[in-house]
Design an enzyme around this catalytic site. Sequence first.
Site, PDB file in Angstrom:
ATOM      1  N   HIS A  89      33.238  -0.820  29.651  1.00  0.00           N
ATOM      2  CA  HIS A  89      33.398  -2.206  30.106  1.00  0.00           C
ATOM      3  C   HIS A  89      33.784  -2.213  31.590  1.00  0.00           C
ATOM      4  CE1 HIS A  89      34.759  -6.314  30.526  1.00  0.00           C
ATOM      5  NE2 HIS A  89      34.071  -6.577  29.421  1.00  0.00           N
ATOM      6  N   GLU A 156      26.107  -6.522  30.886  1.00  0.00           N
ATOM      7  CA  GLU A 156      27.110  -7.492  31.332  1.00  0.00           C
ATOM      8  C   GLU A 156      27.245  -7.425  32.850  1.00  0.00           C
ATOM      9  OE1 GLU A 156      30.201  -8.534  28.124  1.00  0.00           O
ATOM     10  OE2 GLU A 156      30.865  -6.700  29.059  1.00  0.00           O
TER      11      GLU A 156
END
Length: 237
Positions: A89, A156
Site C-alpha cells: 500500500h 491505486e
Amino acid sequence: MILAANLKCNHTRASFEQYAKALEEGLAGGISREDEILVFPPASAFCARVKNFTQGAQNFYPAAHGSFTGEIGGDMLAEFDVKTVLIGHSERRAILGESAELIREKFSFAAARGWRIVFCVGEDEAAFAQNCSEEFVAAQLEGIDLKYRNLILAYEPVWAIGTGRSAQCEQIEKMLRSLRTKSSAPLLYGGSVNAENIAKICAIKGCDGVLVGTASWDASKFLELIRVVSHRYTSLP
Ligand code: 13P
C-alpha cells in the site's frame, strides 16, 4: 466482484466489533456467489470469528515471530485465522518507508504460506503528470511473482487516495489493461471510490472489484456500496 474495505488506522476494538456485527447482519441475506467481501481492520481489532466476510491484515512482518519490536508476525495472524494480507500500500511505502526489498520479502513470506495477497501498486502525482503511470507501476512489480495463484492486484494511484478525486475511467481501464498483460490475477481499483462512482468503476472493462478506504469506514456506507454492486444482496440493517 471483490469489494475490499481498508479501514486503515481507524476503528478501535470496540467500534470494529460493532462494524463487524453490522456487516454480518447486513450480509446475512446473502450476496451473489460471484461477489466477495474483504475487510482489513487494524490488527488490534481483529474479531475472533467472522462468517459473511473475510478478515485481512493491513500489515505484518515477514516472520512467524521474533525480535521485531512493534511488528505482527505470522503466528499472531494465525491466531485470528487471518490468511489474507495487503502488501505494497502506498501509505506503507511513503509514510512508513517500506522499501521494495521489504515488500518483496513480505510477498515471498505470504506466498510461501499460500495466503491471499492483495498487492497494491499505483503511480504518484508526478508520474501521472508525466504520463509515466505504466512505467512506474511496472517498476513496482519487479521481483513480484505475478503468476502466484492467490494474488489480487490493486491499482491505486497515489494522487487519488483520500483526495475525493478518483481516476477517470479511461485511466483506470488503461492501467488495468496494462496489468492484464502481466497477470491473470483479479484486478481492483482503489482511490476515492464512493457511492456515486462505484457503479461506473465496477463497469470498467477488466475491473474485478474495488479497494475502498474512506467510504468503507462506516459499515452502513460500505453496505450501500456493496448493494450497488452485488445484485443478489438486498438486505440493509
Ligand atoms: P480512499 O478510498 O480513502 O481514497 O482510500 C483508498 C485506499 O487507500 C484503499 O486502500
